[in-house]
Design an enzyme around this catalytic site. Sequence first.
Site, PDB file in Angstrom:
ATOM      1  CG  ASP A   1       5.069  -6.601  -1.842  1.00 25.02           C
ATOM      2  OD1 ASP A   1       4.672  -5.662  -1.129  1.00 25.02           O
ATOM      3  OD2 ASP A   1       4.694  -7.783  -1.677  1.00 25.02           O
TER       4      ASP A   1
ATOM      5  CG  ASN B   1      -1.384   0.628  -3.045  1.00 22.90           C
ATOM      6  OD1 ASN B   1      -0.481   0.762  -3.876  1.00 22.90           O
ATOM      7  ND2 ASN B   1      -1.547  -0.515  -2.381  1.00 22.90           N
TER       8      ASN B   1
END
Length: 246
Positions: free
Chosen positions: A19, A67
């Site tokens: 991330d 996503n």
Amino acid sequence: MKEKIDPAKIPSHIAVIMDGNGRWAKKRGAARLFGHRNAIQAVRDVTEGCAELGVKNLTLYAFSTENWNRPKIEVDGLMSLLISTIKKEIPTLAKNNIRLQPIGDIEHLPVEAQKNLDLGIRETESNTGMILSLALNYGGRWEISNAVKKLVERIKENPNEVDTINVDYINKYIDEHTAPEVELMIRTSGEHRISNFLLWQAAYAELHFTETLWPDFRKEHLYNAIIDFQNRERRLGKTSEQLVKK
């Protein structure tokens, strides 16, 4: 830092939530995709570091089922980057005896991505070293839902097996390519959540959170996470006294 690691206590399965690519790029006044491109070295460092230490399974959260909700230009760029990176890294994986396996709803990835993944699987399937699992179009809830569907179909055909359902029974219906239980889960960028990643396998995982953004993550950060892991008492439901007696 590496010298502080106890080789007898290496976690057998490390999972990483990569991330911070977007924030890394934003700090440099660039588009988010610039961060994704510059994250490839972090993937190489962590993969190499884990293989050198004798980690048996490394799972990287590359693209989640959620996503797809990101801007189309970013998703398209990520898919293009995925295709080119896998193709480029296959010789390195083969050379280092690392076996590649994807986990997730691979059938709904772009055709070209599927082709390169298949190529990577074929070229590394005989490797006997670390297993590198790429979680692509993956979600823990998606995986468990699929397992439940398979289990229900089985019970329809064999209703007498209802009483035999337990953890081991369910394990057989979790994604067949998913690595075993996670011992150490690392998340970069300072966020403190697991974001639908390996929900079943991470039941007793030790969680390590770092402020480091993923493109800046290197071997020394990996070593620090493993040292943190080794300094913890993993009771798995038992008491400290029971562990001492053992």
